[in-house]
Design a protein around this motif. Structure first.
Motif, PDB file in Angstrom:
ATOM      1  N   PRO A  51     -16.760  46.365  10.048  1.00  0.00           N
ATOM      2  CA  PRO A  51     -15.774  45.175   9.956  1.00  0.00           C
ATOM      3  C   PRO A  51     -15.279  45.036  11.373  1.00  0.00           C
ATOM      4  CG  PRO A  51     -14.837  46.942   8.800  1.00  0.00           C
ATOM      5  CD  PRO A  51     -16.383  47.458   9.291  1.00  0.00           C
ATOM      6  N   LEU A  52     -15.172  43.564  11.574  1.00  0.00           N
ATOM      7  CA  LEU A  52     -14.566  42.738  12.966  1.00  0.00           C
ATOM      8  C   LEU A  52     -12.959  42.401  12.249  1.00  0.00           C
ATOM      9  CD1 LEU A  52     -17.147  40.772  14.536  1.00  0.00           C
ATOM     10  CD2 LEU A  52     -15.900  42.700  15.618  1.00  0.00           C
ATOM     11  N   ASP A  53     -12.857  42.151  11.440  1.00  0.00           N
ATOM     12  CA  ASP A  53     -11.615  41.518  10.656  1.00  0.00           C
ATOM     13  C   ASP A  53     -10.556  42.358  10.309  1.00  0.00           C
ATOM     14  OD1 ASP A  53     -13.167  42.288   8.554  1.00  0.00           O
ATOM     15  OD2 ASP A  53     -12.583  40.375   7.579  1.00  0.00           O
ATOM     16  N   ARG A  54     -10.759  43.701  10.271  1.00  0.00           N
ATOM     17  CA  ARG A  54     -10.007  44.828  10.116  1.00  0.00           C
ATOM     18  C   ARG A  54     -10.214  46.076  10.640  1.00  0.00           C
ATOM     19  NH1 ARG A  54     -12.446  48.178   6.733  1.00  0.00           N
ATOM     20  NH2 ARG A  54     -14.123  47.509   5.433  1.00  0.00           N
ATOM     21  N   THR A  55      -9.420  47.002  10.579  1.00  0.00           N
ATOM     22  CA  THR A  55      -9.584  48.278  11.140  1.00  0.00           C
ATOM     23  C   THR A  55     -10.627  48.997  10.236  1.00  0.00           C
ATOM     24  OG1 THR A  55      -7.376  48.535  11.854  1.00  0.00           O
ATOM     25  CG2 THR A  55      -8.395  50.567  11.680  1.00  0.00           C
TER      26      THR A  55
END
Length: 138
Positions: A65-69
């Motif tokens: 994922p790019l939107d969260r760690t």
């Protein structure tokens, strides 16, 4: 991010265009990268040093994922996929290394060996270039 990773701002923008990393924009339209992007940029840098195409990196990062760690499990899945790809590359390099001691996959450096390995240039019918060195799917 550029100062911390040593990667030029233009390269970071390019990686962002490719979907390898993501940034958020400030009110002044400046990019701000979440801390977890450091790992992604570092892996891209290492991949480049090893000659791994960015397309392979994109494939490895596809489900991270790019939107969260990313979690440990996210990275483990990516790592397994990338490891398979690296093993394919290693096998290709080992094959090349073996071929370098004789003929280079009929492209051809030894007319004597060519008569044994590729009589009448039969491999030429399969197309241009070093046919014996290319792996399945190429």
């Amino acid at each position: 991010m550029s100062r911390r990773t040593g990667v030029a701002a233009s390269a970071l923008r390019f990686y962002e265009e490719l979907g390898l990393i993501a940034a958020v924009r400030t009110g002044g339209n400046q990019r701000r990268y979440p801390r977890h992007m450091l790992r992604r940029v570092s892996l891209v840098t290492v991949a480049k040093r090893l000659g791994i195409p960015l397309g392979d990196v994109q494939e490895a990062f596809a489900h991270v994922p790019l939107d969260r760690t990313p979690t440990h499990d996210d990275w483990q899945r990516a790592s397994r996929r990338w490891k398979r790809r690296l093993e394919e590359r290693r096998r290709g390099l080992e094959k090349l290394e073996r071929e370098l001691t004789g003929c280079i996959g009929c492209g051809c450096l030894s007319m004597k060996a060519c008569a044994l390995l590729n009589p009448g240039d039969a491999l030429g019918d399969a197309g241009a270039g070093p046919r014996r060195l290319e792996t399945a799917g190429e």
